[in-house]
Design a protein around this motif. Structure first.
Motif, PDB file in Angstrom:
ATOM      1  N   GLU A  33     -88.339 -35.473  67.241  1.00  0.00           N
ATOM      2  CA  GLU A  33     -89.180 -35.347  66.050  1.00  0.00           C
ATOM      3  C   GLU A  33     -89.756 -33.935  65.925  1.00  0.00           C
ATOM      4  O   GLU A  33     -89.823 -33.380  64.824  1.00  0.00           O
ATOM      5  N   LEU A  34     -90.151 -33.362  67.054  1.00  0.00           N
ATOM      6  CA  LEU A  34     -90.694 -32.000  67.048  1.00  0.00           C
ATOM      7  C   LEU A  34     -89.652 -31.011  66.530  1.00  0.00           C
ATOM      8  O   LEU A  34     -89.941 -30.180  65.663  1.00  0.00           O
ATOM      9  N   ILE A  35     -88.431 -31.112  67.026  1.00  0.00           N
ATOM     10  CA  ILE A  35     -87.361 -30.210  66.591  1.00  0.00           C
ATOM     11  C   ILE A  35     -87.077 -30.417  65.112  1.00  0.00           C
ATOM     12  O   ILE A  35     -86.962 -29.457  64.344  1.00  0.00           O
ATOM     13  N   ARG A  36     -86.969 -31.661  64.672  1.00  0.00           N
ATOM     14  CA  ARG A  36     -86.692 -31.938  63.254  1.00  0.00           C
ATOM     15  C   ARG A  36     -87.792 -31.377  62.350  1.00  0.00           C
ATOM     16  O   ARG A  36     -87.498 -30.776  61.312  1.00  0.00           O
ATOM     17  N   GLN A  37     -89.042 -31.557  62.737  1.00  0.00           N
ATOM     18  CA  GLN A  37     -90.143 -31.054  61.912  1.00  0.00           C
ATOM     19  C   GLN A  37     -90.170 -29.532  61.893  1.00  0.00           C
ATOM     20  O   GLN A  37     -90.404 -28.912  60.858  1.00  0.00           O
ATOM     21  N   ARG A  38     -89.897 -28.926  63.038  1.00  0.00           N
ATOM     22  CA  ARG A  38     -89.849 -27.458  63.102  1.00  0.00           C
ATOM     23  C   ARG A  38     -88.737 -26.928  62.197  1.00  0.00           C
ATOM     24  O   ARG A  38     -88.948 -26.025  61.392  1.00  0.00           O
ATOM     25  N   VAL A  39     -87.526 -27.506  62.323  1.00  0.00           N
ATOM     26  CA  VAL A  39     -86.391 -27.046  61.527  1.00  0.00           C
ATOM     27  C   VAL A  39     -86.649 -27.277  60.037  1.00  0.00           C
ATOM     28  O   VAL A  39     -86.355 -26.415  59.202  1.00  0.00           O
ATOM     29  N   HIS A  40     -87.220 -28.427  59.704  1.00  0.00           N
ATOM     30  CA  HIS A  40     -87.520 -28.713  58.293  1.00  0.00           C
ATOM     31  C   HIS A  40     -88.415 -27.623  57.709  1.00  0.00           C
ATOM     32  O   HIS A  40     -88.157 -27.112  56.608  1.00  0.00           O
ATOM     33  N   GLN A  41     -89.440 -27.233  58.433  1.00  0.00           N
ATOM     34  CA  GLN A  41     -90.367 -26.236  57.918  1.00  0.00           C
ATOM     35  C   GLN A  41     -89.770 -24.837  57.882  1.00  0.00           C
ATOM     36  O   GLN A  41     -89.978 -24.088  56.928  1.00  0.00           O
ATOM     37  N   GLU A  42     -88.967 -24.461  58.879  1.00  0.00           N
ATOM     38  CA  GLU A  42     -88.386 -23.123  58.846  1.00  0.00           C
ATOM     39  C   GLU A  42     -87.347 -22.998  57.736  1.00  0.00           C
ATOM     40  O   GLU A  42     -87.265 -21.975  57.073  1.00  0.00           O
ATOM     41  N   VAL A  43     -86.590 -24.053  57.498  1.00  0.00           N
ATOM     42  CA  VAL A  43     -85.606 -24.029  56.410  1.00  0.00           C
ATOM     43  C   VAL A  43     -86.318 -24.040  55.056  1.00  0.00           C
ATOM     44  O   VAL A  43     -85.918 -23.326  54.134  1.00  0.00           O
TER      45      VAL A  43
END
Length: 131
Positions: A33-43
Motif C-alpha cells: 500500500e505504501l508503494i502504491r500510494q507513493r507511486v500514485h502521488q509521484e505520477v
C-alpha cells in the motif's frame, strides 16, 4: 487520518537521487500500500505538467534513463496503476529495497506503522556490469 511522509530514493553509495513528500491514508499499512500510494502521488504530480523528465521510483515504459531522470520519448500522461505494478514487481525482483526508520521491510504484505517523523528510504540497486 492522513500522514505526510518524505521518501528518499537513495543509491547504495549513499547518494540521494530523489525526494518526494507524499501522504498516506493510514498509520498502519502494508509495504504494498505504501508503494502504491507513493507511486500514485509521484505520477499525479508528473501528470499535472508533463515535464521532459520523470523522476520516479521505477522507469516507465518507452523512456530512456538519464542523469536527470527518465526521459520520455514523447511527453504524455503516465498511468499510475501500470507504474505501481512495475514498482511492485521491481521490489519482488530485488531492484530496490525499503527501509522504514532504519529497519528493512522484507515483504510487500508486511504491515508497517508510520508517523509524521517516520523516515522512508528506497534504495535502488544497480546491476553489476557484465553480470
Amino acid at each position: 487520518m492522513p500522514i505526510s511522509l518524505t521518501a528518499r530514493d537513495e543509491l547504495t553509495t549513499g547518494q540521494v537521487s530523489n525526494k518526494l513528500n507524499f501522504t498516506v491514508a493510514s498509520q498502519r499499512l502494508t509495504l504494498r500500500e505504501l508503494i502504491r500510494q507513493r507511486v500514485h502521488q509521484e505520477v499525479s504530480l508528473y501528470n499535472l505538467s508533463t515535464p521532459e523528465y520523470f523522476n520516479g521510483l521505477v522507469q516507465p515504459d518507452e523512456t530512456e534513463a538519464t542523469l536527470n531522470g527518465y526521459r520520455l520519448r514523447q511527453r504524455r500522461q503516465i498511468d499510475w496503476r501500470k507504474q505501481a505494478e512495475l514498482a511492485l514487481q521491481a521490489f519482488e525482483d530485488n531492484a530496490f529495497f525499503v527501509l522504514v526508520d532504519d529497519r528493512q521491510v522484507e515483504s510487500l504484505d508486511e504491515i508497517i506503522e508510520v508517523e509524521e517523523n517516520t523516515q522512508v528510504s528506497f534504495f535502488k540497486l544497480l546491476p553489476l556490469v557484465g553480470g
